[in-house]
Design an enzyme around this catalytic site. Sequence first.
Site, PDB file in Angstrom:
ATOM      1  N   ASN A  46       0.867  -1.184   0.000  1.00 47.55           N
ATOM      2  CA  ASN A  46       0.000   0.000   0.000  1.00 47.55           C
ATOM      3  C   ASN A  46       0.907   1.238   0.000  1.00 47.55           C
ATOM      4  O   ASN A  46       1.501   1.565   1.018  1.00 47.55           O
ATOM      5  CB  ASN A  46      -0.884  -0.042   1.260  1.00 47.55           C
ATOM      6  CG  ASN A  46      -1.658   1.243   1.474  1.00 47.55           C
ATOM      7  OD1 ASN A  46      -1.777   2.072   0.565  1.00 47.55           O
ATOM      8  ND2 ASN A  46      -2.196   1.416   2.684  1.00 47.55           N
TER       9      ASN A  46
ATOM     10  N   LYS B 230       0.120   4.212  -0.165  1.00 47.57           N
ATOM     11  CA  LYS B 230      -0.560   5.385   0.451  1.00 47.57           C
ATOM     12  C   LYS B 230      -0.409   6.601  -0.468  1.00 47.57           C
ATOM     13  O   LYS B 230      -0.343   6.441  -1.688  1.00 47.57           O
ATOM     14  CB  LYS B 230      -0.009   5.648   1.848  1.00 47.57           C
ATOM     15  CG  LYS B 230       0.022   4.394   2.710  1.00 47.57           C
ATOM     16  CD  LYS B 230       0.137   4.702   4.164  1.00 47.57           C
ATOM     17  CE  LYS B 230       0.373   3.434   4.938  1.00 47.57           C
ATOM     18  NZ  LYS B 230       0.052   3.552   6.343  1.00 47.57           N
TER      19      LYS B 230
ATOM     20  N   HIS C 158      -9.560   0.628   5.261  1.00 46.38           N
ATOM     21  CA  HIS C 158      -8.250   0.862   5.876  1.00 46.38           C
ATOM     22  C   HIS C 158      -8.445   1.790   7.078  1.00 46.38           C
ATOM     23  O   HIS C 158      -9.286   2.700   7.043  1.00 46.38           O
ATOM     24  CB  HIS C 158      -7.289   1.485   4.857  1.00 46.38           C
ATOM     25  CG  HIS C 158      -5.882   1.531   5.339  1.00 46.38           C
ATOM     26  ND1 HIS C 158      -5.445   2.493   6.231  1.00 46.38           N
ATOM     27  CD2 HIS C 158      -4.817   0.723   5.101  1.00 46.38           C
ATOM     28  CE1 HIS C 158      -4.161   2.264   6.502  1.00 46.38           C
ATOM     29  NE2 HIS C 158      -3.764   1.195   5.828  1.00 46.38           N
TER      30      HIS C 158
ATOM     31  N   GLU D 253      -6.918   4.249   8.093  1.00 48.70           N
ATOM     32  CA  GLU D 253      -6.773   5.688   7.806  1.00 48.70           C
ATOM     33  C   GLU D 253      -8.046   6.234   7.167  1.00 48.70           C
ATOM     34  O   GLU D 253      -8.381   7.408   7.352  1.00 48.70           O
ATOM     35  CB  GLU D 253      -5.524   5.923   6.935  1.00 48.70           C
ATOM     36  CG  GLU D 253      -4.255   5.720   7.764  1.00 48.70           C
ATOM     37  CD  GLU D 253      -3.028   5.278   6.985  1.00 48.70           C
ATOM     38  OE1 GLU D 253      -3.028   5.343   5.746  1.00 48.70           O
ATOM     39  OE2 GLU D 253      -2.052   4.854   7.641  1.00 48.70           O
TER      40      GLU D 253
ATOM     41  N   GLU E  28      -4.986  -5.352  10.754  1.00 48.97           N
ATOM     42  CA  GLU E  28      -3.998  -4.291  10.903  1.00 48.97           C
ATOM     43  C   GLU E  28      -4.262  -3.529  12.205  1.00 48.97           C
ATOM     44  O   GLU E  28      -5.086  -2.595  12.223  1.00 48.97           O
ATOM     45  CB  GLU E  28      -4.109  -3.312   9.741  1.00 48.97           C
ATOM     46  CG  GLU E  28      -3.851  -3.925   8.396  1.00 48.97           C
ATOM     47  CD  GLU E  28      -3.361  -2.881   7.422  1.00 48.97           C
ATOM     48  OE1 GLU E  28      -2.230  -3.003   6.948  1.00 48.97           O
ATOM     49  OE2 GLU E  28      -4.090  -1.912   7.182  1.00 48.97           O
TER      50      GLU E  28
ATOM     51  N   GLY F  64       2.500   2.184  10.754  1.00 46.51           N
ATOM     52  CA  GLY F  64       3.408   3.308  10.569  1.00 46.51           C
ATOM     53  C   GLY F  64       4.126   3.752  11.826  1.00 46.51           C
ATOM     54  O   GLY F  64       4.727   4.823  11.870  1.00 46.51           O
TER      55      GLY F  64
ATOM     56  N   SER G  59       3.672  -2.182  10.285  1.00 42.25           N
ATOM     57  CA  SER G  59       5.130  -2.130  10.431  1.00 42.25           C
ATOM     58  C   SER G  59       5.822  -3.433  10.026  1.00 42.25           C
ATOM     59  O   SER G  59       6.774  -3.868  10.684  1.00 42.25           O
ATOM     60  CB  SER G  59       5.509  -1.712  11.862  1.00 42.25           C
ATOM     61  OG  SER G  59       5.049  -0.390  12.126  1.00 42.25           O
TER      62      SER G  59
HETATM   63  C1  PEP Z   1      -0.741   0.035   6.089  1.00 44.05           C
HETATM   64  O1  PEP Z   1      -0.877   1.208   5.836  1.00 44.05           O
HETATM   65  O2  PEP Z   1      -1.591  -0.774   5.690  1.00 44.05           O
HETATM   66  C2  PEP Z   1       0.429  -0.387   6.870  1.00 44.05           C
HETATM   67  C3  PEP Z   1       0.429  -1.597   7.337  1.00 44.05           C
HETATM   68  O3  PEP Z   1       1.429   0.537   7.062  1.00 44.05           O
HETATM   69  P1  PEP Z   1       2.896   0.271   7.684  1.00 44.05           P
HETATM   70  O4  PEP Z   1       3.429  -0.989   7.051  1.00 44.05           O
HETATM   71  O5  PEP Z   1       3.689   1.485   7.307  1.00 44.05           O
HETATM   72  O6  PEP Z   1       2.721   0.122   9.148  1.00 44.05           O
END
Ligand code: PEP
Length: 261
Positions: free
Chosen positions: A10, A12, A102, A104, A174, A180, A220
Amino acid sequence: MARTPLIAGNWKMVLDHQQGTLLVQKLDWTLKDAKHDHGAVEVAVLPSHTSLRTVQTLIEGDRLALKLGAQDVSAHESGAYTGEVSAAQLAKLGVTYVAVGHSERRQYHGEDDAVVRAKTRRALEHGLTPIVCVGEPLEVRREGTHVPFTVAQVTAALEDLQPAQVAGLVLAYEPVWAIGTGEFASPADAQEVCEALRAAVAGQFDAATAQAVRVLYGGSVKPANIASIMAQPDVDGALVGGASTDAGDFAAIVRYREHPA
Ligand code: PEP
């Protein structure tokens, strides 16, 4: 039943279409070596909408072993929804996967379970494979109610779907506190929730559907932690944010079988 692992990146709102082109070229080049078994792991990239056409042209033109995904889709079919992108438009672009719900989107755009459900249905209607994202915020994890919290999100998103539709889609666990932040769920934490989500699908639908549905972990994920996460029996892949915008890191994540857990 053998489920093909999926590693999805992703991007983003990070890479523009030129940076995306470069990344896909580097990724393909890095994965081209003989040791990497392209059939063993499915790899997808989820660029911004503005980069989809460019990346699609590259993947199709050069016949790359990559799937194209989108980061979001409108819940509406078509019409006066300024700024939105429809499932039909994504399907026309050769998009395979689309992330829905997601954290976000839930956090910054007020998307609730009803919206996530509507987007999931819309994506399926147009032949797209939704990656339905769920995950608990830190306070829920601290209370210890992360399993019922995430199960409720999945149950709401999948309500009224047919077992065959659910069998073909992807769930992504997640934890919000791991996205992040550099904090990641331990492999046992990831397994606990992924197993519970699969059991919830078995309860809502049936055992065969639960065995077929793929459940990813996201939060992460890095080259250093992917192998131990992928060693968990109910984890079928990863949704990768930050590390997917670096071709070397993302390729190393895709090649998790080559490093020790
Ligand atoms: C994500 O945005 O789905 C995600 C898992 O981000 P990150 O790997 O940066 O934590």
